[in-house]
Design a protein around this motif. Structure first.
Motif, short mmCIF file in Angstrom:
data_model
loop_
_atom_site.label_atom_id
_atom_site.label_comp_id
_atom_site.label_asym_id
_atom_site.label_seq_id
_atom_site.Cartn_x
_atom_site.Cartn_y
_atom_site.Cartn_z
N ARG A 29 -3.61 -4.05 4.18
CA ARG A 29 -3.66 -4.34 2.73
C ARG A 29 -3.16 -3.14 1.95
O ARG A 29 -3.51 -2.00 2.25
CB ARG A 29 -5.10 -4.62 2.28
CG ARG A 29 -5.74 -5.82 2.91
CD ARG A 29 -5.45 -7.02 2.09
NE ARG A 29 -6.13 -8.18 2.63
CZ ARG A 29 -5.96 -9.37 2.16
NH1 ARG A 29 -5.18 -9.56 1.14
NH2 ARG A 29 -6.58 -10.39 2.69
N ARG A 80 -0.75 -12.41 2.41
CA ARG A 80 -2.02 -12.14 1.74
C ARG A 80 -2.63 -13.42 1.19
O ARG A 80 -3.85 -13.61 1.19
CB ARG A 80 -1.80 -11.14 0.61
CG ARG A 80 -3.03 -10.85 -0.20
CD ARG A 80 -2.73 -9.83 -1.29
NE ARG A 80 -3.79 -9.84 -2.26
CZ ARG A 80 -3.62 -9.68 -3.55
NH1 ARG A 80 -2.43 -9.47 -4.04
NH2 ARG A 80 -4.64 -9.72 -4.37
N LYS A 137 -2.37 -5.10 -5.35
CA LYS A 137 -3.63 -5.71 -4.90
C LYS A 137 -4.33 -6.50 -6.01
O LYS A 137 -5.17 -7.36 -5.73
CB LYS A 137 -4.57 -4.66 -4.32
CG LYS A 137 -5.21 -3.77 -5.36
CD LYS A 137 -6.17 -2.77 -4.72
CE LYS A 137 -6.82 -1.82 -5.66
NZ LYS A 137 -6.57 -1.83 -7.05
#
Length: 142
Positions: free
Chosen positions: A95, A138, A101
């Motif tokens: 990540r 993701r 993010k």
């Protein structure tokens, strides 16, 4: 003849507007006098180009950081390096820790799966391929 449905990544599948805007503003801060890009500079730079790396250049040029004759191509590698560092951050356990993010996924994955049963789907974008792949993974799309 089959049908191909194309989706733009930025603003259609994901909302990158705030993360890119932060990366532009903070890149200006790092590459200039420590002053973050103002709202007016951000708006003005959008009129000059749709490329966020180039937006940083034009804001800096307007501030006098670069000479009048300076060309964007000469400064783009350094700008991209700073911008991408802010935008992506570090890769920890698969990540990214940067502004990416915080992006919201806009698409309905169930609808995408249903569409994929009947037609080919593809993503088009000016974003780097690794960002597209990361966002796809993701958000667990197809």
């Amino acid at each position: 003849m089959g049908i191909l449905v194309l989706f733009d990544n930025d603003g259609v599948l994901r909302d990158e507007s705030q993360s890119y805007e932060r990366a532009v503003a903070n890149s200006v801060e790092i590459l200039s006098d420590g002053e973050i890009a103002t709202h007016a500079e951000l708006i003005s730079s959008r009129k000059a180009t749709n490329n966020d790396w180039e937006r940083v250049f034009y804001i800096l040029k307007d501030r006098g950081v670069f000479g009048e004759d300076e060309q964007v191509e000469n400064r783009l590698p350094d700008i991209k390096k700073i911008f991408q560092r802010l935008y992506l951050g570090d890769l920890v356990n698969g990540r990214y820790t940067g502004y990416i993010k915080d992006e919201t996924w806009l698409a309905d994955n169930n609808l995408l799966r249903e569409l994929a049963r009947f037609t080919d789907l593809a993503i088009v974008s000016g974003a780097p391929l690794d960002e597209i792949e990361y966002t796809k993974n993701r958000n667990e799309i197809l």
